[in-house]
Design an enzyme around this catalytic site. Structure first.
Site, PDB file in Angstrom:
ATOM      1  NE  ARG A 283       0.874   0.318  30.060  1.00  0.00           N
ATOM      2  CZ  ARG A 283      -0.314   0.052  30.575  1.00  0.00           C
ATOM      3  NH1 ARG A 283      -0.407  -0.584  31.714  1.00  0.00           N
ATOM      4  NH2 ARG A 283      -1.408   0.405  29.953  1.00  0.00           N
TER       5      ARG A 283
ATOM      6  NE  ARG B 209       1.723   2.922  33.269  1.00  0.00           N
ATOM      7  CZ  ARG B 209       1.711   3.652  32.188  1.00  0.00           C
ATOM      8  NH1 ARG B 209       0.641   3.708  31.446  1.00  0.00           N
ATOM      9  NH2 ARG B 209       2.760   4.329  31.807  1.00  0.00           N
TER      10      ARG B 209
ATOM     11  CB  CYS C 293       2.990  -0.920  34.986  1.00  0.00           C
ATOM     12  SG  CYS C 293       2.337  -1.507  33.450  1.00  0.00           S
TER      13      CYS C 293
ATOM     14  CB  ILE D 266       3.214   9.056  28.471  1.00  0.00           C
ATOM     15  CG1 ILE D 266       4.286   9.639  29.402  1.00  0.00           C
ATOM     16  CG2 ILE D 266       2.325   8.083  29.204  1.00  0.00           C
ATOM     17  CD1 ILE D 266       3.746  10.682  30.334  1.00  0.00           C
TER      18      ILE D 266
ATOM     19  CG  ASP E  47      -6.165  -5.488  27.473  1.00  0.00           C
ATOM     20  OD1 ASP E  47      -4.950  -5.456  27.721  1.00  0.00           O
ATOM     21  OD2 ASP E  47      -6.880  -4.467  27.445  1.00  0.00           O
TER      22      ASP E  47
ATOM     23  NE  ARG F 161      -5.357  -1.787  38.032  1.00  0.00           N
ATOM     24  CZ  ARG F 161      -4.729  -2.275  36.960  1.00  0.00           C
ATOM     25  NH1 ARG F 161      -3.825  -3.194  37.084  1.00  0.00           N
ATOM     26  NH2 ARG F 161      -5.000  -1.835  35.765  1.00  0.00           N
TER      27      ARG F 161
ATOM     28  CB  VAL G 197      -5.743   2.698  23.717  1.00  0.00           C
ATOM     29  CG1 VAL G 197      -7.138   2.883  24.300  1.00  0.00           C
ATOM     30  CG2 VAL G 197      -5.715   1.493  22.783  1.00  0.00           C
TER      31      VAL G 197
ATOM     32  CE  LYS H 118      -9.281  -2.201  33.419  1.00  0.00           C
ATOM     33  NZ  LYS H 118      -8.121  -1.354  33.066  1.00  0.00           N
ATOM     34  CG  ASN H 119      -9.363  -0.463  29.710  1.00  0.00           C
ATOM     35  OD1 ASN H 119      -9.202  -0.130  30.887  1.00  0.00           O
ATOM     36  ND2 ASN H 119      -8.632  -1.385  29.114  1.00  0.00           N
TER      37      ASN H 119
HETATM   38  N1  EPU Z   1       3.361   3.602  23.684  1.00  0.00           N
HETATM   39  C1  EPU Z   1       4.478   4.392  23.481  1.00  0.00           C
HETATM   40  N2  EPU Z   1       4.352   5.739  23.671  1.00  0.00           N
HETATM   41  C2  EPU Z   1       3.182   6.316  24.065  1.00  0.00           C
HETATM   42  C3  EPU Z   1       2.055   5.505  24.260  1.00  0.00           C
HETATM   43  C4  EPU Z   1       2.166   4.147  24.059  1.00  0.00           C
HETATM   44  O1  EPU Z   1       5.551   3.900  23.133  1.00  0.00           O
HETATM   45  O2  EPU Z   1       3.159   7.545  24.217  1.00  0.00           O
HETATM   46  C5  EPU Z   1       3.453   2.143  23.470  1.00  0.00           C
HETATM   47  C6  EPU Z   1       3.172   1.335  24.742  1.00  0.00           C
HETATM   48  O3  EPU Z   1       4.324   1.209  25.543  1.00  0.00           O
HETATM   49  C7  EPU Z   1       2.692   0.023  24.171  1.00  0.00           C
HETATM   50  C8  EPU Z   1       1.924   0.461  22.925  1.00  0.00           C
HETATM   51  O4  EPU Z   1       2.415   1.756  22.596  1.00  0.00           O
HETATM   52  O5  EPU Z   1       3.798  -0.756  23.794  1.00  0.00           O
HETATM   53  C9  EPU Z   1       0.418   0.552  23.078  1.00  0.00           C
HETATM   54  O6  EPU Z   1       0.100   1.250  24.263  1.00  0.00           O
HETATM   55  P1  EPU Z   1      -1.245   2.074  24.471  1.00  0.00           P
HETATM   56  O7  EPU Z   1      -0.891   3.486  24.714  1.00  0.00           O
HETATM   57  O8  EPU Z   1      -2.208   1.761  23.383  1.00  0.00           O
HETATM   58  O9  EPU Z   1      -1.771   1.453  25.826  1.00  0.00           O
HETATM   59  P2  EPU Z   1      -2.546   2.243  26.954  1.00  0.00           P
HETATM   60  O10 EPU Z   1      -3.362   3.276  26.305  1.00  0.00           O
HETATM   61  O11 EPU Z   1      -1.607   2.638  28.034  1.00  0.00           O
HETATM   62  C10 EPU Z   1      -4.733   0.815  26.929  1.00  0.00           C
HETATM   63  C11 EPU Z   1      -5.502  -0.001  27.929  1.00  0.00           C
HETATM   64  C12 EPU Z   1      -4.712  -1.276  28.230  1.00  0.00           C
HETATM   65  C13 EPU Z   1      -4.542  -2.054  26.920  1.00  0.00           C
HETATM   66  C14 EPU Z   1      -3.811  -1.160  25.889  1.00  0.00           C
HETATM   67  C15 EPU Z   1      -3.687  -1.815  24.530  1.00  0.00           C
HETATM   68  C16 EPU Z   1      -6.706   1.662  29.190  1.00  0.00           C
HETATM   69  C17 EPU Z   1      -6.879   2.403  30.466  1.00  0.00           C
HETATM   70  N3  EPU Z   1      -5.698   0.781  29.136  1.00  0.00           N
HETATM   71  O12 EPU Z   1      -3.480   1.126  27.539  1.00  0.00           O
HETATM   72  O13 EPU Z   1      -5.505  -2.041  29.120  1.00  0.00           O
HETATM   73  O14 EPU Z   1      -3.766  -3.201  27.143  1.00  0.00           O
HETATM   74  O15 EPU Z   1      -4.554   0.075  25.724  1.00  0.00           O
HETATM   75  O16 EPU Z   1      -4.911  -2.156  24.011  1.00  0.00           O
HETATM   76  O17 EPU Z   1      -7.477   1.838  28.255  1.00  0.00           O
HETATM   77  C18 EPU Z   1      -5.868  -3.679  30.788  1.00  0.00           C
HETATM   78  O18 EPU Z   1      -7.071  -3.325  30.807  1.00  0.00           O
HETATM   79  O19 EPU Z   1      -5.448  -4.721  31.361  1.00  0.00           O
HETATM   80  C19 EPU Z   1      -4.897  -2.852  30.068  1.00  0.00           C
HETATM   81  C20 EPU Z   1      -3.589  -2.913  30.317  1.00  0.00           C
END
Ligand code: EPU
Length: 426
Positions: free
Chosen positions: A129, A100, A124, A131, A310, A402, A171, A30-31
């Protein structure tokens, strides 16, 4: 007496105690699929993405492409996308609320139109989370970034190469930056990037489209192109689904042969399960999982190649039945222990102290009515149901839908006693 009629969302009824055995094929990730689907915004040529799982999140990503003006349809396990008609640069709140990962459209839309509007994703159930890293990257790229009427609005005067260091490893932040930079001519440098296999799969696609990307350690050097071509790509297998099925087998003292895996993507998961006593043998791209895993271990989630957040909820079920005490430290998300409260209803002994969960193994789990709060939490409840004594009803199954393709059917094929209770409202 448990009320097993269904409510507003599907539920899963599980009769625990069956040993799982047989072969099962792991679906595409998925990711990895989501950023690759959004990469099609960068081109006007047709693209084919193979082995895309049939999931709500994938459907939402395709729906967003349709709203933007693309054509997208499924043919078997592939998604065929014709992005030539994309004429809108806006991802509206109704789709971002559902998924998201829609934030991944920001980089490619900006690349295509020089302007993009994406509804704010908000927090969430697993954490706030933010950005901010995505937005800092676009500001460094020279864009005007503003938040207005619930939208992130990004506008760019001209594209130029840049150097950017992420303050933390993200990520989708890394993916958004790579998507955008692939369209920028000249040499850009990104530091402190995420190295998750899903990010690397996107890099493969961007290279096929014509971007030059070199990765050394946590640094990426990107030489983009203002003409990116269409691509044909098969997404990597879902390492989290593979890990979830491995835990399912180990919980039930089973013997499960997992086809379509990349064992290198599962290094820390395999090491952790082996240190719990699991027998896991590699056969090319398959994994044979046998017997139980009952030794307690400490688990610390971290970025790849560390133990994936995850998989934290799923491995906690195994630790709940281990012979002793374990500690689980969640370093990625601040609120990812909601499964603990549901697992306790089933007899698990787990105490949460900040970001640490202290798990004391118990003899058995008991069936109960439990509620899903997020995708991986729901998977852990299904796993707990497989081994619990009696009947478990996992409610709010839309979280599971999902992110897991046909999980209950796969478990059934392996011998599990599971049945979906459809919701009363359609
Ligand atoms: N973070 C920030 N600022 C940002 C971005 C992230 O503070 O601008 C923080 C987040 O709040 C978190 C950490 O950094 O504490 C890591 O977040 P990341 O951005 O890596 O997560 P993501 O990209 O939103 C993806 C996966 C998630 C997976 C995480 C970590 C996708 C679509 N989602 O999320 O997948 O848990 O990386 O590996 O790729 C799932 O599949 O169940 C899922 C939640």
């Amino acid at each position: 007496m448990m009320n097993i009629t269904s409510y507003t969302s599907d539920a899963l009824l599980i009769e625990g105690g069956t040993r799982l055995s047989g072969r099962v094929r792991v679906s595409g990730a998925k990711n990895a699929s989501l950023p690759i689907i959004f990469a099609t915004i960068l081109t006007s040529d047709p693209c084919t993405v193979e082995d895309v799982p049939q999931l709500l999140d994938v459907k939402n990503a395709c729906d967003l492409l349709l709203m933007l003006g693309a054509e997208a349809h499924r043919k078997g396990d592939s998604v065929l996308i014709d992005p030539s008609g994309i004429s809108s640069h806006e991802a509206p709140p109704e789709i971002v609320r559902k998924m998201r990962a829609s934030i991944l459209s920001l980089g490619p839309l900006l690349a295509r139109f020089g302007t993009a509007r994406v509804a704010l994703p908000g927090g969430c159930s697993i954490g706030a989370r933010p950005i901010d890293q995505h937005l800092k990257f676009f500001a460094k790229a020279g864009a005007d970034v503003s938040l207005k009427d619930g939208f992130i609005q990004v506008e760019l005067k001209n594209k130029k190469p840049l150097e950017f260091s992420f303050e933390l490893i993200t990520v989708t932040g890394t993916e958004n930056a790579l998507l955008y930079l692939s369209s920028v001519e000249g040499r850009s440098i990104l530091r402190n990037i995420a190295l998750e296999p899903e990010v690397m799969d996107l890099v493969e696609v961007l290279r096929k489209m014509g971007a030059e990307i070199e990765i050394e350690g946590r640094t990426a050097v990107v030489r983009g192109s203002d003409y990116l071509k269409g691509f044909h790509h098969r997404v990597i297998p879902d390492r989290i689904e593979a890990g979830t099925l491995m835990v399912a087998s180990l919980l039930t003292d089973g013997e499960v042969y997992l086809e379509n895996t990349v064992p290198e993507h599962l290094g820390s998961v395999i090491d952790t399960l082996r240190s719990m006593g699991a027998s896991i043998e590699r056969r090319d791209n398959a994994l044979l999982v046998r017997g139980k895993a009952t030794r307690p271990v400490d688990v610390y989630t971290s970025e790849f190649p560390g133990f994936p957040t995850d998989m934290q909820a799923q491995v906690m079920v195994l630790l709940s039945l281990a012979e002793g005490k374990s500690r689980v430290y969640e370093s990625i998300f601040e609120n990812r222990f909601q499964h603990v409260y549901e697992l306790r209803k089933m007899g698990a002994k787990i105490e949460v102290r900040g970001r640490t969960a202290l798990v004391e193994g118990v003899e058995e789990l008991r069936g109960a009515e439990v509620f899903s709060t997020d995708l991986r939490a729901s998977a852990s409840l299904v796993l707990a149901g497989l081994v619990a004594k009696g009947t478990t009803v996992v409610r709010d199954l839309y979280h599971l839908d999902r992110g897991y393709e046909r999980l209950e059917e796969k478990l059934k094929e392996l011998g599990a006693c599971v049945e979906r209770l459809p919701s009363l409202v359609s």
